[in-house]
Design a protein around this motif. Structure first.
Motif, mmCIF file in Angstrom:
data_model
loop_
_atom_site.group_PDB
_atom_site.id
_atom_site.type_symbol
_atom_site.label_atom_id
_atom_site.label_comp_id
_atom_site.label_asym_id
_atom_site.label_seq_id
_atom_site.Cartn_x
_atom_site.Cartn_y
_atom_site.Cartn_z
ATOM 1 N N PHE A 152 0.780 -1.236 0.000
ATOM 2 C CA PHE A 152 0.000 0.000 0.000
ATOM 3 C C PHE A 152 0.815 1.292 0.000
ATOM 4 O O PHE A 152 0.434 2.248 -0.677
ATOM 5 N N PRO A 153 1.928 1.404 0.744
ATOM 6 C CA PRO A 153 2.646 2.688 0.727
ATOM 7 C C PRO A 153 3.046 3.141 -0.673
ATOM 8 O O PRO A 153 2.962 4.329 -0.999
ATOM 9 N N ASN A 154 3.485 2.198 -1.510
ATOM 10 C CA ASN A 154 3.898 2.544 -2.874
ATOM 11 C C ASN A 154 2.837 2.204 -3.913
ATOM 12 O O ASN A 154 3.100 2.292 -5.121
ATOM 13 N N MET A 155 1.635 1.798 -3.431
ATOM 14 C CA MET A 155 0.550 1.401 -4.338
ATOM 15 C C MET A 155 1.071 0.420 -5.386
ATOM 16 O O MET A 155 0.912 0.604 -6.590
ATOM 17 N N GLN A 156 1.697 -0.628 -4.903
ATOM 18 C CA GLN A 156 2.344 -1.597 -5.777
ATOM 19 C C GLN A 156 1.326 -2.625 -6.287
ATOM 20 O O GLN A 156 1.402 -3.812 -5.999
ATOM 21 N N CYS A 166 2.574 -11.995 -2.098
ATOM 22 C CA CYS A 166 3.904 -11.784 -1.501
ATOM 23 C C CYS A 166 4.681 -10.644 -2.143
ATOM 24 O O CYS A 166 5.715 -10.230 -1.616
ATOM 25 N N GLY A 167 4.223 -10.147 -3.317
ATOM 26 C CA GLY A 167 4.892 -9.027 -3.975
ATOM 27 C C GLY A 167 6.021 -9.426 -4.897
ATOM 28 O O GLY A 167 6.644 -8.551 -5.529
ATOM 29 N N ALA A 168 6.330 -10.724 -5.010
ATOM 30 C CA ALA A 168 7.409 -11.159 -5.892
ATOM 31 C C ALA A 168 7.100 -10.765 -7.335
ATOM 32 O O ALA A 168 5.937 -10.684 -7.742
ATOM 33 N N HIS A 169 8.158 -10.530 -8.118
ATOM 34 C CA HIS A 169 7.972 -10.207 -9.535
ATOM 35 C C HIS A 169 7.337 -11.400 -10.249
ATOM 36 O O HIS A 169 7.699 -12.552 -10.005
ATOM 37 N N THR A 170 6.382 -11.116 -11.111
ATOM 38 C CA THR A 170 5.710 -12.195 -11.847
ATOM 39 C C THR A 170 5.780 -11.935 -13.348
ATOM 40 O O THR A 170 5.878 -10.792 -13.793
ATOM 41 N N SER A 180 -8.496 4.248 -5.160
ATOM 42 C CA SER A 180 -7.103 4.650 -4.952
ATOM 43 C C SER A 180 -6.979 6.078 -4.447
ATOM 44 O O SER A 180 -5.901 6.497 -4.030
ATOM 45 N N GLU A 181 -8.053 6.867 -4.490
ATOM 46 C CA GLU A 181 -8.008 8.257 -4.034
ATOM 47 C C GLU A 181 -8.747 8.444 -2.709
ATOM 48 O O GLU A 181 -9.031 9.575 -2.308
ATOM 49 N N ASN A 182 -9.042 7.355 -2.022
ATOM 50 C CA ASN A 182 -9.767 7.424 -0.755
ATOM 51 C C ASN A 182 -8.869 6.894 0.365
ATOM 52 O O ASN A 182 -8.774 5.687 0.579
ATOM 53 N N PRO A 183 -8.176 7.795 1.097
ATOM 54 C CA PRO A 183 -7.214 7.335 2.119
ATOM 55 C C PRO A 183 -7.834 6.446 3.187
ATOM 56 O O PRO A 183 -7.202 5.489 3.638
ATOM 57 N N LYS A 184 -9.066 6.750 3.606
ATOM 58 C CA LYS A 184 -9.699 5.934 4.645
ATOM 59 C C LYS A 184 -9.920 4.509 4.150
ATOM 60 O O LYS A 184 -9.645 3.537 4.867
ATOM 61 N N MET A 185 -10.411 4.375 2.911
ATOM 62 C CA MET A 185 -10.651 3.037 2.376
ATOM 63 C C MET A 185 -9.337 2.289 2.185
ATOM 64 O O MET A 185 -9.238 1.095 2.490
ATOM 65 N N LYS A 205 -8.239 0.921 5.396
ATOM 66 C CA LYS A 205 -9.048 -0.241 5.755
ATOM 67 C C LYS A 205 -8.561 -1.479 5.001
ATOM 68 O O LYS A 205 -8.392 -2.563 5.578
ATOM 69 N N PHE A 206 -8.313 -1.324 3.696
ATOM 70 C CA PHE A 206 -7.849 -2.462 2.901
ATOM 71 C C PHE A 206 -6.466 -2.914 3.357
ATOM 72 O O PHE A 206 -6.141 -4.106 3.332
ATOM 73 N N ARG A 207 -5.652 -1.957 3.791
ATOM 74 C CA ARG A 207 -4.305 -2.295 4.254
ATOM 75 C C ARG A 207 -4.380 -3.170 5.502
ATOM 76 O O ARG A 207 -3.644 -4.163 5.624
ATOM 77 N N GLU A 208 -5.266 -2.823 6.445
ATOM 78 C CA GLU A 208 -5.436 -3.648 7.639
ATOM 79 C C GLU A 208 -5.949 -5.041 7.259
ATOM 80 O O GLU A 208 -5.499 -6.052 7.797
ATOM 81 N N PHE A 209 -6.879 -5.081 6.319
ATOM 82 C CA PHE A 209 -7.415 -6.374 5.876
ATOM 83 C C PHE A 209 -6.317 -7.252 5.273
ATOM 84 O O PHE A 209 -6.249 -8.456 5.532
#
Length: 332
Positions: free
Chosen positions: A10-14, A23-27, A134-139, A142-146
């Motif tokens: 989430f910090p870099n919207m990856q 896991c974020g590995a390159h695919t 992507s423009e709603n910080p609260k949402m 929430k998704f980050r915690e999920f």
């Protein structure tokens, strides 16, 4: 040995087709997994059925896939899907015998797969959604915690005295049941339901079981009962509306890792001091939700609120006891 480290896109919207969703590995382009598992598509003939996304583009169950590296696919996604597939073949008894964490992970994977498809598409939408996620910080928070708790699919994890969700399991009477499969989710409230033959799973994905407790009495009345589909629709409306007025976001914290630890332990807090857990119940808003769920029976708000103080109910009688219903016939 599994690395005890959570991935945070989430910090870099990856969010892209080049990073594993789990896991974020390159695919590579062919490293993908279906959001709705192949067994689900085969069993309920879903492959060519259409789904409408937020940007108004249309996809199908078969086309809806997300990037997933080989390791996550073979070690985590496939075993989970095989376990759910086998349990669901045994009907409600098979699903009830499962660890609820497995059902949370399975439902969460479908929900999150749909979510990141939306996030990836927002980079180049067919039609820009009115309220881009992507423009709603609260949402996004929430998704980050999920996503922290969803990674229990991949990282050995213990939840300290909580399950992140409320999970309801209903059995449907076959008498007037014509739908072998049905899927419904609300992206912002994180409410989800899926019908697998005679079983309906309803889940609120990020409430630490609070909605389950709030609706506990109603849920207990349904247990051991075969519900008419219109009763299932009403139950879903109550759960989805509870998710709509749910007003807090759980936060999750990792305990420090000590030498020899084999899993991550998560603790949770909910800010129920400065925030009310539920916003006020509004009869008209609930009636709108119920009307949406009752569309197959063409029941409108006017009928739902014929008594403005008490909305129509197919589940409960006037004494709030369970109301058996074998057949529904609309009065002209």
């Amino acid at each position: 040995m599994t690395e005890l480290k959570l991935y945070d896109p989430f910090p870099n919207m990856q969010f892209s087709d080049k990073h594993c969703f789990l896991c974020g590995a390159h695919t590579e382009p062919d490293n993908r997994t279906p959001v709705f598992a192949t067994w689900l598509q085969d069993r309920y003939k879903l492959r060519d059925k259409e789904l409408l996304l937020l940007d108004k583009s249309i996809t199908t169950y078969g086309e809806l896939t997300i990037p997933c590296c080989d390791q996550c696919h073979t070690q985590h996604v496939i075993p989970l899907e095989e376990e759910i597939a086998a349990a669901s073949e045994q009907g409600i008894a098979g699903l009830q015998a499962l660890d609820p964490r497995k059902l949370f992970q399975w439902i969460g994977k479908m929900y999150y797969g749909t979510l990141i498809t939306e996030l990836i598409k927002e980079a180049d939408p067919l039609i820009m959604p009115q309220n881009p996620v992507s423009e709603n910080p609260k949402m996004l928070g929430k998704f980050r915690e999920f996503f922290k708790v969803l990674q229990s699919m991949r990282v050995p994890m213990a939840f300290s005295d909580f399950l992140p969700c409320s999970l309801f399991m209903l059995e449907v009477s076959p008498t007037q049941d014509e739908l072998p499969f049905e899927y419904h989710d609300e992206l912002t409230t994180m409410a989800f339901s899926v019908k697998l033959g005679p079983v309906v799973l309803v889940c609120t994905l990020l409430d630490n079981g609070i909605i389950g407790k709030a609706l506990g009495k109603l849920y207990r009345l349904t247990q051991g009962q075969q519900l008419h589909p219109i009763q299932v629709a009403e139950f879903k409306a109550r759960v989805f509306y509870a998710a709509y007025i749910f007003n807090v976001i759980p936060e999750y914290f990792e305990r420090p890792i000590k030498p020899g630890d084999t899993h991550i332990t998560l603790d949770t807090i909910i800010d129920d001091v400065t925030n009310e857990v539920f916003n006020p119940w509004e009869m008209t808003a609930y009636a709108h939700m119920l009307e949406e769920m009752l569309k197959p029976w063409d029941i409108r708000e006017k009928e739902i609120l014929a008594d403005p103080t008490k909305p129509i109910s197919f589940l409960l009688d006037d004494e709030n006891n369970f109301k058996p219903l074998e057949r529904y016939q609309k009065l002209s």
